[in-house]
Design a protein around this motif. Structure first.
Motif, PDB file in Angstrom:
ATOM      1  N   THR A   1      67.568  64.858  63.118  1.00 23.98           N
ATOM      2  CA  THR A   1      68.563  65.727  63.051  1.00 23.98           C
ATOM      3  C   THR A   1      69.642  65.432  62.082  1.00 23.98           C
ATOM      4  OG1 THR A   1      68.127  66.884  65.208  1.00 23.98           O
ATOM      5  CG2 THR A   1      70.184  67.398  63.981  1.00 23.98           C
TER       6      THR A   1
ATOM      7  N   LYS B   1      68.259  75.801  59.210  1.00 17.15           N
ATOM      8  CA  LYS B   1      67.591  75.962  60.440  1.00 17.15           C
ATOM      9  C   LYS B   1      67.072  77.368  60.791  1.00 17.15           C
ATOM     10  CE  LYS B   1      67.636  74.085  65.016  1.00 17.15           C
ATOM     11  NZ  LYS B   1      68.648  73.378  65.988  1.00 17.15           N
TER      12      LYS B   1
ATOM     13  N   ASP C   1      62.824  73.996  57.723  1.00 17.70           N
ATOM     14  CA  ASP C   1      63.273  72.830  58.328  1.00 17.70           C
ATOM     15  C   ASP C   1      62.129  71.954  59.045  1.00 17.70           C
ATOM     16  OD1 ASP C   1      63.733  75.438  60.137  1.00 17.70           O
ATOM     17  OD2 ASP C   1      64.156  73.315  61.425  1.00 17.70           O
TER      18      ASP C   1
END
Length: 329
Positions: free
Chosen positions: A134, A152, A114
């Motif tokens: 995000t 994540k 990520d």
């Protein structure tokens, strides 16, 4: 807005093999001309056996190689023009994104995957802060069937090849590119996942209005996913047109040979089965039709000069003196 999203204009790339003094020139891409219209997104597959120049052409579009001759124009901006892309690398990265063959080579084993998506969003200025990034990252991952909650903090080894390739695609989508170059994107993926990835390309093309250049020698997926197909042989473009027309009724003898070697989805032809005894670099420097030495239909004309473009209809073209189907009048 330019009429053409991408124009590849008479592009050639020459490498020297075997040293500077005694080495030989190898014309990896030989005077290739292709284009993609700007009016609607398409998937253009570039097909051919190993060594035909597919990846070299791809790298020139990605500006990883400079053409030795010709030019590439993206949305009206010439790669040779120093006032456009040569001095605006950031804009180029926003417009064009790559997806490479092996997803495990696209990510470091030491960094969570990520982090690459966040870096893309923040460093290219797409997101102003971590909160905006995000949302962008999560949206991109959801578009490929994943989510930030799932991805994540995880490292590449914690994903399957198909999952990690989806992360690669999500990363490419963050910039909202005009063009995605996918170089053998399913070659390193389990056969059961290949159609999932190519299906995803079709969905994303329509959802995000992004065009794809799909580099492959998996002709079954090319048939399924493509709007147009361009066939390369020894660096030359030998046939181009709508995918269904080309694969259902090939006009060039080489394309006919390729089609006969596709038994089912996911299979590739074996290069050894198609190889002729003389596969040396001198074949790339042939000044007449490069397929003539192995073509069952070759005549003296084919062995004396190189064929030009013959248009079979408004879109489809073939470079052959004796095409297997005749032009429509």
């Amino acid at each position: 807005m330019a009429d053409k999203l991408l124009e590849i204009k008479g592009v050639s790339k020459i490498f020297r093999v075997g040293g500077m003094i005694r080495g030989k020139k190898l014309v990896a891409v030989d005077d290739v001309t292709l284009s993609i219209d700007n009016d609607k997104p398409v998937i253009l597959s570039v097909v051919g056996e190993s060594g035909c120049g597919k990846s070299t052409l791809c790298k020139m579009v990605l500006r990883l190689h400079n053409p030795d001759m010709g030019d590439i124009v993206l949305d009206g901006k010439s790669y040779r023009d120093k006032k456009s892309y040569n001095y605006n690398a950031k804009q180029f990265k926003l417009d064009v994104q790559p997806i490479f063959q092996n997803p495990y080579e696209s990510f470091s084993a030491r960094k969570p995957v990520d982090s690459y998506l966040f870096n893309t969003a923040l460093r290219l200025g797409i997101a102003k802060n971590k909160a905006e990034a995000t949302n962008l990252v999560d949206d991109a991952l959801k578009s490929v069937g994943l989510s930030l909650a799932v991805v994540k903090g995880k490292y590449p080894t914690q994903f399957s090849g198909g999952e990690l390739q989806r992360v690669s695609i999500a990363r490419a989508l963050i910039t909202r590119p005009k063009l995605i170059i996918a170089d053998e994107p399913v070659a390193a993926i389990d056969a059961s996942m290949k159609m999932n990835i190519v299906n995803l390309f079709k969905e994303l093309k329509d959802k995000y209005k992004v065009s794809f250049i799909y580099i492959t020698h998996d002709l079954s997926t090319a048939y399924y996913v493509s709007d147009y197909i361009a066939t390369l042989y020894r660096g030359c473009l030998i046939e181009y047109g709508p995918a269904k027309e080309i694969m259902d009724e090939p006009a060039h003898p080489y394309t006919e040979l390729l089609m006969s070697a596709v038994p089912r989805i996911g299979d590739k032809w074996a290069d050894d089965d198609m190889a002729l005894p003389d596969m040396e670099s001198k074949e790339y420097s042939i000044t007449y039709c490069k397929f003539a030495p192995r073509c069952p239909y070759a005549t003296d004309e084919c062995r004396k000069s190189r064929p030009g473009e013959t248009y079979l209809n408004d879109v489809r073209k073939v470079m052959c003196f004796h095409p297997l189907i005749q032009p429509k009048k």
